[in-house]
Design an enzyme around this catalytic site. Structure first.
Site, PDB file in Angstrom:
ATOM      1  CB  SER A  67      -0.883   0.035   1.111  1.00 56.36           C
ATOM      2  OG  SER A  67      -0.206   0.365   2.285  1.00 56.36           O
TER       3      SER A  67
ATOM      4  CE  LYS B 273      -2.287   2.003   5.329  1.00 55.41           C
ATOM      5  NZ  LYS B 273      -2.115   1.315   4.149  1.00 55.41           N
TER       6      LYS B 273
END
Lengths: 169, 127
Positions: B40, B83
């Protein structure tokens, strides 16, 4: 001392530490929507490759028409062989875990077969490679569904191409 | 050539980091090593990349948009996620995070803003 050398030294030291003691894990997964896996598309892609080989085989002698059709069939064959490879890679890489490998020791081999046969199917007009690719995707599908405790059966594709796909029983 | 002050500082910092990261006190150490697992954060961080995270980065200041942070998964506190902060913190200090590879990321689009206290630290460098 230049920055790049320093960075190399620091990285080397940290890597050595990692070998002594594993670092923590920072997850960067795509749980959503990737929690949904299905080997159906992979088999349809393989069936498409089989079909393109059939259509290429059946091309007539009309040069102009043949050229256009051949180009299209090769393009579709190329795309779908790649799609079968991609689908297998995603399920193999994201869904399967080490404990699955213990239960299905030929998982890596089957996945590798899909990669190799997919590649061969792209490189060549080769009905046998396409049939083998389909068989490998069927085997992959059987392993996948079995790992989820789902029984499977081979069902006719009910398409012009013929052949079968593995589906939940 | 005489090394610049910043290079010396980096070297001293690196040496301290190596010592601390291997000591029994590492649970309370200001830096932690992480291995990235998953796609991701591609292309910035790929599967298997290693990253050093500074736990004190936000002791005196707030995260800013663009920072890459490690935080406890809002759905499972035992898991740590990595993230990028997409938007400056709200009034309560929570941040909106996104994966650099949004097509393959579970992030604030799914679980909403991440409360300040869930943030472990800031990713400093890859090694």
């Amino acid at each position: 001392m230049s920055r790049s050398i320093l960075r190399t030294i620091v990285s080397g030291g940290l890597r050595a530490l990692d070998r002594a003691r594993q670092p923590a894990t920072a997850h960067a997964h795509c749980d959503i929507p990737c929690g949904i896996y299905d080997p159906h598309l992979m088999q349809i892609a393989a069936l498409t490759v089989v079909r393109m080989n059939q259509l290429i085989e059946a091309l007539g002698d009309d040069a102009a028409k043949t050229k256009a059709s051949l180009s299209r069939y090769i393009l579709v064959k190329e795309e779908h062989a790649e799609l079968a490879k991609r689908e297998a890679r995603v399920i193999w890489g994201d869904y399967f875990k080490p404990e699955h490998l213990e239960k299905y020791p030929d998982l890596h081999q089957v996945t590798w077969d899909i990669m190799k046969l997919g590649g061969k199917s792209k490189q060549e007009i080769n009905a046998q490679a396409a049939a083998d690719l389909l068989a490998a995707t069927q085997k992959f599908a059987e392993i996948f569904w079995d790992s989820k405790g789902v029984a499977t059966k081979k069902a006719p594709s009910n398409q012009a191409v013929g052949g079968e796909i593995v589906v939940p029983a | 050539m005489r090394p610049s002050r910043s290079v010396v500082a980096l070297a001293v910092g690196a040496a301290a980091l190596l010592l601390l990261a291997s000591s029994p006190l590492r649970r309370i150490m200001p830096v932690i090593r992480y291995g990235v697992d998953g796609p991701s954060m591609e292309p910035t961080y790929r599967q298997g990349d290693r990253v050093v995270v500074n736990r004190l980065a936000y002791a005196g200041r707030r995260p800013v948009a663009g920072d890459v942070v490690v935080f406890r998964d809002p759905d499972d506190a035992s898991r740590h996620l990595i993230k990028r902060v997409a938007a400056a913190p709200g009034a309560d200090g929570s941040v909106f995070v996104l994966g650099d590879n949004p097509a393959a990321s579970k992030d604030s689009r799914v679980f909403g803003p991440v409360p300040r206290e869930r943030i472990v630290g800031k990713a400093m460098f890859k090694y």
